[in-house]
Enzyme design. Structure first.
Site, PDB file in Angstrom:
ATOM      1  N   GLU A  93       1.757  -1.153  -6.113  1.00  0.00           N
ATOM      2  CA  GLU A  93       1.345  -0.283  -5.000  1.00  0.00           C
ATOM      3  C   GLU A  93       0.145  -0.003  -5.147  1.00  0.00           C
ATOM      4  O   GLU A  93      -0.738   0.369  -6.202  1.00  0.00           O
ATOM      5  CB  GLU A  93       1.947   1.034  -5.422  1.00  0.00           C
ATOM      6  CG  GLU A  93       3.438   1.071  -4.769  1.00  0.00           C
ATOM      7  CD  GLU A  93       3.650   1.148  -3.313  1.00  0.00           C
ATOM      8  OE1 GLU A  93       2.835   1.192  -2.623  1.00  0.00           O
ATOM      9  OE2 GLU A  93       4.933   1.118  -2.925  1.00  0.00           O
ATOM     10  N   TYR A 126       0.733  -1.181  -0.051  1.00  0.00           N
ATOM     11  CA  TYR A 126      -0.065   0.011  -0.073  1.00  0.00           C
ATOM     12  C   TYR A 126       0.789   1.305  -0.005  1.00  0.00           C
ATOM     13  O   TYR A 126       1.917   1.100   0.549  1.00  0.00           O
ATOM     14  CB  TYR A 126      -0.948  -0.042   1.259  1.00  0.00           C
ATOM     15  CG  TYR A 126      -0.681   0.010   2.702  1.00  0.00           C
ATOM     16  CD1 TYR A 126       0.783   0.815   2.980  1.00  0.00           C
ATOM     17  CD2 TYR A 126      -1.253  -0.712   3.526  1.00  0.00           C
ATOM     18  CE1 TYR A 126       0.916   0.822   4.304  1.00  0.00           C
ATOM     19  CE2 TYR A 126      -0.720  -0.684   4.773  1.00  0.00           C
ATOM     20  CZ  TYR A 126       0.103   0.156   5.151  1.00  0.00           C
ATOM     21  OH  TYR A 126       0.786   0.078   6.623  1.00  0.00           O
ATOM     22  N   THR A 127       0.093   2.472  -0.455  1.00  0.00           N
ATOM     23  CA  THR A 127       1.192   3.473  -0.789  1.00  0.00           C
ATOM     24  C   THR A 127       1.270   4.297   0.802  1.00  0.00           C
ATOM     25  O   THR A 127       2.174   5.153   0.883  1.00  0.00           O
ATOM     26  CB  THR A 127       0.387   4.525  -1.735  1.00  0.00           C
ATOM     27  OG1 THR A 127      -0.824   4.753  -1.223  1.00  0.00           O
ATOM     28  CG2 THR A 127       0.453   4.008  -3.147  1.00  0.00           C
TER      29      THR A 127
HETATM   30 ZN    ZN Z   1       5.568  -1.295   0.624  1.00  0.00          ZN
END
Ligand code: ZN
Length: 212
Positions: free
Chosen positions: A70, A6-7
């Site tokens: 991502e 995840y970002t």
């Molecule tokens: Zn990461």
């Protein structure tokens, strides 16, 4: 391999800006927005800097051997929540195409926390691995668990955890990462009976060729 992240940013725009800033020294092959838009950032045959210092199944140069995806998401720092449905629906065909193109085994579709357990917790316990497994895009959680204690002691458990793929340099963090992926209901770093049984079954399935 494929590594999912995840970002941990407020917006996809902010994440894109960061990943396009040379000074940030972070990049990924793909970003998927919460609305389900797939943004291609780095060609798949080029190295992206998404995994950092990492380890999986004996390999340390994870960036050189993986495709990084991502997921636009606030992460644990900015308000952890379910991943959006359009994002998941965009991930499935992208991932399916990637694993087919590069012949990536299901066991090598992992989360960032799996390859960097001491440093990372993304994509975290709310990521729907079970649903991804239904598409055969990652290993499923073992359904039936053998009873009894399959490991003599904690040392034997850690060795098995390493054999499955995890870096066990920080044992407690490695157990937490394992729980986050395979038993998200309780993430406490404790080696309990259920955790032992899950790992034992995963290794058994692999040794008997039921999973690849
Ligand atoms: Zn990461």
């Amino acid at each position: 391999m494929v590594v999912l992240h995840y970002t941990e940013m407020q917006s996809a725009e902010a994440a894109l800006q960061r990943m396009c800033d040379p000074a940030a020294e972070v990049s990924a092959h793909y970003l998927i927005t919460e609305q389900g838009e797939v943004v291609s950032l780095v060609p798949e045959d080029k190295r992206a800097w998404h995994a950092g210092v990492s380890y999986w199944r004996g390999h340390t140069d994870v960036n050189g051997k993986s495709i990084g995806i991502e997921l636009d998401h606030p992460g644990h720092a900015l308000g952890y929540r379910e991943f959006s449905e359009p994002q998941f629906e965009a991930l499935v065909p992208l991932l399916a195409r990637i694993v087919r193109t590069h012949d990536i085994p299901r066991a090598n579709v992992v989360g960032h926390s799996d390859v960097a357990p001491a440093r990372k917790i993304d994509p975290g316990e709310l990521f729907p691995w079970d649903r991804l497994a239904e598409y055969k895009l990652c290993l499923p959680r073992p359904e039936k668990l053998e009873l009894g204690d399959p490991f003599d002691n904690d040392g034997a458990f850690y060795l098995a955890l390493e054999r499955f793929g995890y870096d066990i340099a920080d044992g407690r963090k490695a157990v937490e990462a394992f729980q986050r992926r395979w038993r998200p209901a309780r993430i406490d770093g404790e080696i309990d009976g259920q955790v032992r049984a899950i790992l034992f079954q995963l290794l058994l399935d692999r040794d008997q060729g039921r999973t690849r």
